[in-house]
Design a protein around this motif. Structure first.
Motif, PDB file in Angstrom:
ATOM      1  N   MET A 154      -1.739  -6.271   5.895  1.00 49.92           N
ATOM      2  CA  MET A 154      -2.936  -5.565   6.273  1.00 49.92           C
ATOM      3  C   MET A 154      -2.711  -4.062   6.170  1.00 49.92           C
ATOM      4  O   MET A 154      -1.660  -3.566   6.509  1.00 49.92           O
ATOM      5  CB  MET A 154      -3.288  -5.956   7.708  1.00 49.92           C
ATOM      6  N   ARG A 155      -3.708  -3.346   5.688  1.00 48.26           N
ATOM      7  CA  ARG A 155      -3.591  -1.904   5.549  1.00 48.26           C
ATOM      8  C   ARG A 155      -3.655  -1.229   6.906  1.00 48.26           C
ATOM      9  O   ARG A 155      -4.299  -1.697   7.830  1.00 48.26           O
ATOM     10  CB  ARG A 155      -4.738  -1.368   4.702  1.00 48.26           C
ATOM     11  N   GLU A 180      -8.540  -5.964  -3.991  1.00 45.76           N
ATOM     12  CA  GLU A 180      -8.123  -6.284  -2.624  1.00 45.76           C
ATOM     13  C   GLU A 180      -8.207  -7.786  -2.360  1.00 45.76           C
ATOM     14  O   GLU A 180      -7.336  -8.373  -1.739  1.00 45.76           O
ATOM     15  CB  GLU A 180      -8.990  -5.531  -1.612  1.00 45.76           C
ATOM     16  N   ARG A 224      -4.863  -9.721  -1.516  1.00 49.10           N
ATOM     17  CA  ARG A 224      -4.807 -10.196  -0.120  1.00 49.10           C
ATOM     18  C   ARG A 224      -5.902 -11.232   0.120  1.00 49.10           C
ATOM     19  O   ARG A 224      -6.906 -10.938   0.752  1.00 49.10           O
ATOM     20  CB  ARG A 224      -5.011  -9.022   0.833  1.00 49.10           C
ATOM     21  N   GLN A 263      -8.096 -13.997   1.740  1.00 46.00           N
ATOM     22  CA  GLN A 263      -8.325 -14.395   3.135  1.00 46.00           C
ATOM     23  C   GLN A 263      -8.318 -15.911   3.214  1.00 46.00           C
ATOM     24  O   GLN A 263      -8.901 -16.594   2.389  1.00 46.00           O
ATOM     25  CB  GLN A 263      -9.659 -13.856   3.627  1.00 46.00           C
TER      26      GLN A 263
END
Length: 152
Positions: free
Chosen positions: A1-2, A55, A59, A61
């Motif tokens: 996570m950023r 994104e 990453r 989900q």
């Protein structure tokens, strides 16, 4: 996570680049400014489309694992609440409910008797009352109707 610090750094960098470009465009002349704005808008648009895609690819989900029983219970609560609200709106909970009657249809709309009412077992004949009248209060009518369907 950023991290938030990374997000802020990216936003500030974009703000500085955009501010610098705006100042440059003020002194570059009309033709050159138009060219800078066009090319800059193209690249910003492409970046706006590409970043969410990247994104999501980098990453992914994970979808939550749903419990079918809990989801069915939630659906039943939701439909029950909607049903009750509609019944109140239409005044169906008042003591004098419009009588509800039903009877068997002559059309072929039912499945085989053994599949509809398997409790009788093979070779046994069972009689199901397919006519009825609900002329009590709304809650009583619901119970009678539910009991009839529960027997099938």
């Amino acid at each position: 996570m950023r991290s938030r610090a990374f997000d802020r750094a990216v936003l500030w960098s974009l703000a500085v680049v955009m501010g610098g470009t705006a100042v440059w465009m003020l002194f570059a002349g009309q033709e050159r400014s138009s060219l800078i704005a066009t090319v800059g808008a193209y690249f910003l648009g492409a970046l706006a489309v590409a970043l969410p895609i990247l994104e999501r690819l980098l990453r992914p989900q994970r979808l939550p694992v749903l419990d079918p029983v809990a989801e069915a219970d939630e659906l039943a609560r939701t439909v029950g609440a909607q049903w009750s609200a509609e019944a109140r709106t239409r005044g169906l909970r008042e003591p004098r409910v419009v009588p509800l009657t039903w009877s068997a249809s002559a059309r072929q709309v039912a499945d085989e008797p053994d599949r509809v009412y398997p409790a009788a077992g093979p070779g046994r004949i069972s009689r199901i009352a397919l006519d009825g009248l609900l002329d009590h209060g709304f809650d009583d009518a619901l119970l009678v109707l539910a009991e009839g369907y529960g027997r099938i």
